[in-house]
Design an enzyme around this catalytic site. Structure first.
Site, short mmCIF file in Angstrom:
data_model
loop_
_atom_site.label_atom_id
_atom_site.label_comp_id
_atom_site.label_asym_id
_atom_site.label_seq_id
_atom_site.Cartn_x
_atom_site.Cartn_y
_atom_site.Cartn_z
CB ILE A 11 -1.03 -0.01 1.17
CG1 ILE A 11 -2.13 1.00 0.91
CG2 ILE A 11 -0.37 0.24 2.51
CD1 ILE A 11 -2.94 0.73 -0.33
CB SER A 33 10.93 -0.14 5.00
OG SER A 33 9.87 -1.03 4.77
NE ARG A 34 10.57 -5.55 9.02
CZ ARG A 34 9.84 -6.65 9.14
NH1 ARG A 34 10.00 -7.42 10.21
NH2 ARG A 34 8.96 -6.98 8.25
CE LYS A 87 -8.15 -1.56 5.91
NZ LYS A 87 -7.75 -2.68 4.98
CG ASP A 165 -6.82 -6.19 5.39
OD1 ASP A 165 -6.23 -5.51 6.25
OD2 ASP A 165 -6.69 -6.00 4.17
P1 NAP Z 1 2.47 -5.58 3.23
O1 NAP Z 1 2.91 -5.14 1.87
O2 NAP Z 1 2.45 -7.02 3.54
O3 NAP Z 1 3.30 -4.88 4.38
C1 NAP Z 1 3.80 -3.56 4.33
C2 NAP Z 1 5.22 -3.55 4.89
O4 NAP Z 1 5.17 -3.59 6.31
C3 NAP Z 1 6.05 -4.74 4.51
O5 NAP Z 1 6.58 -4.60 3.22
C4 NAP Z 1 7.13 -4.74 5.60
O6 NAP Z 1 8.24 -3.93 5.17
C5 NAP Z 1 6.42 -4.06 6.78
N1 NAP Z 1 6.23 -5.03 7.84
C6 NAP Z 1 5.62 -6.24 7.75
N2 NAP Z 1 5.67 -6.88 8.92
C7 NAP Z 1 6.33 -6.06 9.77
C8 NAP Z 1 6.75 -6.17 11.12
N3 NAP Z 1 6.47 -7.25 11.84
N4 NAP Z 1 7.40 -5.14 11.67
C9 NAP Z 1 7.70 -4.02 10.95
N5 NAP Z 1 7.36 -3.88 9.67
C10 NAP Z 1 6.68 -4.88 9.09
O7 NAP Z 1 0.99 -5.02 3.55
P2 NAP Z 1 0.10 -3.93 2.79
O8 NAP Z 1 -0.76 -4.60 1.83
O9 NAP Z 1 0.93 -2.79 2.36
O10 NAP Z 1 -0.85 -3.52 4.01
C11 NAP Z 1 -0.38 -2.77 5.09
C12 NAP Z 1 -1.55 -2.08 5.75
O11 NAP Z 1 -2.22 -1.29 4.77
C13 NAP Z 1 -2.60 -3.06 6.30
O12 NAP Z 1 -3.13 -2.58 7.51
C14 NAP Z 1 -3.67 -3.07 5.22
O13 NAP Z 1 -4.97 -3.34 5.73
C15 NAP Z 1 -3.59 -1.65 4.71
N6 NAP Z 1 -4.08 -1.50 3.34
C16 NAP Z 1 -3.67 -2.38 2.36
C17 NAP Z 1 -4.21 -2.27 1.09
C18 NAP Z 1 -3.81 -3.20 -0.04
O14 NAP Z 1 -4.43 -3.16 -1.11
N7 NAP Z 1 -2.78 -4.01 0.11
C19 NAP Z 1 -5.14 -1.28 0.80
C20 NAP Z 1 -5.47 -0.36 1.78
C21 NAP Z 1 -4.93 -0.50 3.05
P3 NAP Z 1 9.74 -4.31 5.62
O15 NAP Z 1 9.86 -5.80 5.56
O16 NAP Z 1 10.57 -3.58 4.62
O17 NAP Z 1 9.89 -3.75 7.01
#
Ligand code: NAP
Length: 307
Positions: A11, A33-34, A87, A165
């Site tokens: 996101i 970010s890690r 969110k 989610d």
């Molecule tokens: P994601 O790509 O799986 O995670 C985002 C980043 O968070 C990962 O690349 C990772 O980066 C970091 N992360 C993951 N686990 C972590 C941990 N334990 N500690 C610290 N950093 C961590 O997820 P996403 O889809 O972007 O979703 C993230 C949030 O946005 C969620 O709450 C989701 O509901 C919301 N969201 C998502 C979407 C969608 O379409 N995907 C849409 C709207 C909102 P590093 O490994 O580089 O640290």
């Protein structure tokens, strides 16, 4: 204002970075970010170092999944930064209340964002519904988890919320536009036998309201809310971006790209006015469903459909 974006994943890259780069109000001054990076922006892999080395950064926007987010939010607030939460705003309701208290006692802004509330048809739907009698409200939110969350195992881990989610996005719209408040009376939750969170859920609320969430939808995807009133029927399609009244399109288009610019514009106003915006009502419905829901065990889920 200078802002640090934390959690550079799906996101952040799809929505936060384009919204920030297009805005005249914001300077994306650092990332945490890690593993993830944004080209041309200083990247930190140690959050404490970012906070201590960059006193020029006033706002931290947290885009990692909900379970790890609380610790980063607390650290940022304790370091005197305003905070934006993706969110759902936390893994639990209590931790978001805790963040609200820290923000208030430090005179800082906390914004628990609900991007779907910024979808193009939502404000017009809310004004059309005001003062009308709602006869029924039905959410149908059916999408393919393999397409929208490829390989994101956290969605099936405790706190990942499974189909809630995306489902909480629908609930964020419902709680924004309905002229009456509703509460959950029953829920049926389908848990894959090998996973910790539901892949589908059917919810029943007071006020003749219901929700049908399913993450197994292949082919056409559906993000619709239909509300029947004493003065006609309103339908929000495309996650709130298209508004139809009595079958006639009256607002919006099928692009979701306006939502994050609107979130960041709202954050600008909140900081300028010294306010917070934390509404937990969508997440309360999710917590209630997980508390009251009847649990069915369904087919195990693997990311590759062939497995
Ligand atoms: P994601 O790509 O799986 O995670 C985002 C980043 O968070 C990962 O690349 C990772 O980066 C970091 N992360 C993951 N686990 C972590 C941990 N334990 N500690 C610290 N950093 C961590 O997820 P996403 O889809 O972007 O979703 C993230 C949030 O946005 C969620 O709450 C989701 O509901 C919301 N969201 C998502 C979407 C969608 O379409 N995907 C849409 C709207 C909102 P590093 O490994 O580089 O640290």
């Amino acid at each position: 204002m200078k802002l640090a974006l934390a959690g550079i994943g799906k996101i952040a890259i799809d929505q936060h970075v384009p919204a920030l780069k297009a805005s005249g109000d914001w300077d994306l001054a650092a990332t945490f970010s890690r593993h993830g990076r944004v080209e041309g922006v200083p990247g930190y892999t140690d959050f404490s170092a970012l906070l201590s080395e960059r006193p020029d950064i006033e706002v931290v926007s947290l885009a990692m999944p909900p379970v790890p987010r609380f610790d980063y939010a607390r650290m940022a607030l304790e370091a005197g930064r305003h905070v934006m939460l993706e969110k759902p705003p936390g893994a639990t309701l209590a931790e978001v209340h805790a963040l609200e208290k820290i923000a208030a006692s430090n005179g800082l802004t906390l914004f628990a964002t609900w991007h779907s509330r910024m979808a193009k048809g939502v404000a017009a739907a809310k004004s059309w519904l005001a003062g009308k009698t709602v006869r029924s409200a039905a959410i149908v939110w059916r999408e393919d988890v393999r397409h929208w969350h490829p390989g994101q195992d956290w969605v099936f881990e405790p706190g990942g919320m499974g189909v809630f989610d995306p489902g909480v996005n629908a609930l964020s719209i419902l709680t924004e536009i309905l002229p009456l408040s509703v509460h959950l009376t029953a829920a049926e939750l389908d848990f894959p036998a090998n996973r910790q969170t539901p892949i589908a859920a059917r919810l029943t609320f007071t006020g003749n309201a219901s929700a049908d969430f399913d993450w197994r939808q292949e082919g056409p995807q559906t993000w619709d809310i239909t509300i029947a009133t004493d003065a006609g029927t309103l339908v929000l399609r495309m996650g709130g971006n298209v508004l139809e009244i009595d079958g006639r399109a009256v607002e919006g288009d099928d692009s979701i790209m306006g939502e994050y610019p609107a979130l960041y514009a709202h954050m600008t106003r909140l900081v300028e006015e010294g306010r917070s915006d934390v509404d937990l009502s969508p997440m309360i419905h999710v917590a209630d469903a997980l508390t009251l829901g009847r649990r069915n065990s369904v087919e195990p889920f693997e990311w590759s459909a062939a497995q």
